[in-house]
Design an enzyme around this catalytic site. Structure first.
Site, mmCIF file in Angstrom:
data_model
loop_
_atom_site.group_PDB
_atom_site.id
_atom_site.type_symbol
_atom_site.label_atom_id
_atom_site.label_comp_id
_atom_site.label_asym_id
_atom_site.label_seq_id
_atom_site.Cartn_x
_atom_site.Cartn_y
_atom_site.Cartn_z
ATOM 1 N N GLU A 35 0.841 -1.181 0.011
ATOM 2 C CA GLU A 35 -0.079 0.069 -0.114
ATOM 3 C C GLU A 35 0.793 1.333 -0.117
ATOM 4 O OE1 GLU A 35 -3.438 -1.976 2.926
ATOM 5 O OE2 GLU A 35 -2.596 0.064 3.210
ATOM 6 N N CYS B 95 3.172 8.335 1.699
ATOM 7 C CA CYS B 95 3.306 7.350 2.547
ATOM 8 C C CYS B 95 3.699 5.747 1.992
ATOM 9 C CB CYS B 95 2.546 7.147 3.672
ATOM 10 S SG CYS B 95 2.975 5.796 4.925
ATOM 11 N N CYS C 93 5.013 -7.590 7.371
ATOM 12 C CA CYS C 93 5.979 -7.205 8.492
ATOM 13 C C CYS C 93 6.034 -8.398 9.442
ATOM 14 C CB CYS C 93 5.412 -6.038 8.920
ATOM 15 S SG CYS C 93 6.704 -5.335 10.069
ATOM 16 N N CYS D 196 3.751 -5.813 15.810
ATOM 17 C CA CYS D 196 2.941 -4.716 16.804
ATOM 18 C C CYS D 196 1.571 -4.851 17.121
ATOM 19 C CB CYS D 196 3.522 -3.271 16.279
ATOM 20 S SG CYS D 196 5.180 -2.957 16.088
ATOM 21 N N CYS E 68 -1.205 -3.151 14.955
ATOM 22 C CA CYS E 68 -1.107 -2.755 13.524
ATOM 23 C C CYS E 68 -1.734 -3.639 12.390
ATOM 24 C CB CYS E 68 0.374 -3.036 13.201
ATOM 25 S SG CYS E 68 0.859 -2.611 11.405
ATOM 26 N N GLY F 17 5.685 -2.785 6.496
ATOM 27 C CA GLY F 17 7.001 -3.206 6.780
ATOM 28 C C GLY F 17 7.643 -2.279 7.830
ATOM 29 N N GLU F 18 8.918 -2.918 7.949
ATOM 30 C CA GLU F 18 9.778 -2.174 9.125
ATOM 31 C C GLU F 18 11.196 -1.816 8.196
ATOM 32 O OE1 GLU F 18 10.573 -1.115 12.087
ATOM 33 O OE2 GLU F 18 12.583 -0.685 11.138
ATOM 34 N N SER G 236 10.827 5.443 9.051
ATOM 35 C CA SER G 236 10.264 5.241 10.509
ATOM 36 C C SER G 236 10.836 3.859 10.720
ATOM 37 C CB SER G 236 8.707 4.937 10.235
ATOM 38 O OG SER G 236 8.297 3.926 11.022
ATOM 39 N N SER H 285 8.646 4.597 16.177
ATOM 40 C CA SER H 285 7.364 4.396 16.869
ATOM 41 C C SER H 285 7.571 3.896 18.139
ATOM 42 C CB SER H 285 6.920 3.103 16.027
ATOM 43 O OG SER H 285 6.813 3.394 14.853
ATOM 44 N N HIS I 224 5.351 4.657 21.132
ATOM 45 C CA HIS I 224 4.090 4.119 21.796
ATOM 46 C C HIS I 224 3.953 3.856 23.161
ATOM 47 C CE1 HIS I 224 3.229 4.181 17.657
ATOM 48 N NE2 HIS I 224 3.887 3.165 17.481
ATOM 49 N N ASN J 173 -5.823 4.159 15.087
ATOM 50 C CA ASN J 173 -6.825 3.840 14.275
ATOM 51 C C ASN J 173 -7.665 2.540 14.707
ATOM 52 O OD1 ASN J 173 -7.600 5.334 11.553
ATOM 53 N ND2 ASN J 173 -5.285 5.607 11.685
ATOM 54 N N CYS K 279 -1.856 2.094 7.651
ATOM 55 C CA CYS K 279 -1.170 1.142 6.762
ATOM 56 C C CYS K 279 -1.771 -0.253 6.919
ATOM 57 C CB CYS K 279 0.267 1.250 6.907
ATOM 58 S SG CYS K 279 0.939 0.460 8.522
HETATM 59 S S1 SF4 Z 1 3.656 -0.746 13.264
HETATM 60 FE FE1 SF4 Z 1 5.374 -0.873 11.780
HETATM 61 S S2 SF4 Z 1 7.034 -2.241 12.535
HETATM 62 FE FE2 SF4 Z 1 4.945 -2.575 13.690
HETATM 63 S S3 SF4 Z 1 3.972 -4.537 12.789
HETATM 64 FE FE3 SF4 Z 1 2.997 -2.776 11.954
HETATM 65 S S4 SF4 Z 1 4.388 -2.148 9.879
HETATM 66 FE FE4 SF4 Z 1 5.490 -3.617 11.230
#
Ligand code: SF4
Length: 366
Positions: free
Chosen positions: A91, A104, A111, A115, A118, A158-159, A190, A213, A215, A290, A333
């Protein structure tokens, strides 16, 4: 024979490629110009028919197919689902700000970081994207919407630091004069906190903005929502961040997704402020979380968001609340990819079971 992806090649590699096909060097420049504009081989009319046919035989451009487009009626945010040559889905989201267009983009299809809040977590990791596939998203969005993108955030699926070499290659390509020429300072990378790679990135001499990130400012709690924290706890993460600011002189942005009843108390604000004050060159971006189906997480109400921001501000921390864009199209995302992957799976299952095929809507390219 596996086809070569032309967007993966930098200027020198593209010159080597055209030389290997017995073409003059200037062809590399012609191809690069048309690739940057998002042209397909048929659209590269600055090349002869024979050259275009040769390219189609041994190469692909790397510009992804548009598999779906969702357009916000509230603020013009446009969300793209792109399909790579092997069918993996990623995306990208185009956002319009007062200072111009920002996109973005995704660095991986899926990923591995897990997290909990996510949408990328619920679907299996397919693979990392190549530099050309990351670049292809920016080019495809520019072409589809006929806009010039001035800012890029690598914060989609993704990371990025788990796909380090390709992301750095992408950064060098997209900032190059002969590439899209986007200023490094207008690009944010990020990370959920892959500490060794933060040190490596700091030494790259690429003045991009690092966006972490965070949090949660407490190890025990952060580990519950972000498994990476068990490997690289907060003290190690902040030490790497300190090194990054020292080396690059760039301010780090800390993303903080506010989750009602999880990380939005005064205790959290005070600990967060204490960590920020030690680091100095930093900024906190509060993101009312979200809603992602299956997580059970809810956003705090407006009053609590403002109270949390106020607590940080009162302690001298630079803080903003992220403006919400694309709320009506679920712009977070991973959500569109998740939905489409589930629809495709359902369609496959229906086919296997011999029942009526589920129709996956095709994009509105208009
Ligand atoms: S927040 Fe970023 S690093 Fe964490 S699972 Fe989602 S895409 Fe991966």
């Amino acid at each position: 024979m596996e086809k070569i992806r032309l967007l993966d090649l930098d200027t020198h590699e593209l010159e080597e490629f055209v030389a290997s096909k017995n073409l003059p060097k200037y062809r590399a420049k012609q191809i690069a110009e048309r690739l940057t504009a998002g042209a397909s081989f048929e659209e590269m009319t600055n090349l002869s028919k024979d050259v275009r046919a040769m390219l189609a035989e041994c190469a692909v451009t790397g510009i992804p197919e548009v598999a779906d487009v969702k357009r916000s009626q509230l603020d013009g945010t446009v969300k793209f689902l792109f399909e790579q040559e092997d069918g993996v889905l990623v995306e990208s989201v185009l956002m319009k700000y007062s200072y111009g267009y920002s996109v973005c983009i995704s660095s991986q299809a899926g990923c591995k970081m897990g997290c909990r809040f996510c949408a990328s977590t619920g679907i299996p990791f397919s693979r990392s994207l190549s530099a050309g596939e990351i670049l292809g998203q920016v080019i495809a969005v520019q072409k589809h919407e006929n806009v010039r993108i001035g800012h890029i955030v690598i914060m989609g699926i993704g990371e990025p630091l788990d796909n380090y070499d390709n992301v750095v290659k992408f950064l060098r390509r997209v900032t190059a004069d002969e590439g899209l020429n986007v200023g490094a300072r207008k690009i944010s990378v990020s990370t959920c906190g892959i500490v060794p790679k933060i040190y490596t990135l700091a030494d790259e001499k690429l003045p991009v903005t690092l966006s972490v990130s965070l949090h949660n400012p407490f190890d025990s709690e952060r580990s519950k929502i972000m498994p990476i924290n068990k490997k690289y706890p907060l003290d190690e993460l902040f030490e790497a961040c300190r090194y990054y600011t020292e080396k690059t002189k760039r301010r780090i942005t800390f993303e903080y997704a506010l989750i009602a009843g999880v990380n939005d108390s005064k205790r959290h604000a005070d600990e967060l402020a204490a960590r920020m004050k030690k680091l100095k060159l930093c900024h906190v971006n509060l993101i009312p979380v979200n809603k992602v189906s299956g997580t059970g997480f809810e956003r705090p109400d407006r009053k609590n968001i403002e109270r949390f921001a106020g607590l940080l501000d009162a302690q001298g921390v630079s803080v903003t609340v992220r403006r919400e864009l694309g709320r009506d199209i679920d712009a977070a995302c991973g959500q569109l990819r998740k939905q489409t992957a589930e629809e495709r799976k359902a369609a496959e299952a229906a086919k296997t079971a011999g029942v009526a095929e589920t129709v996956i809507e095709k994009p509105d390219n208009g």
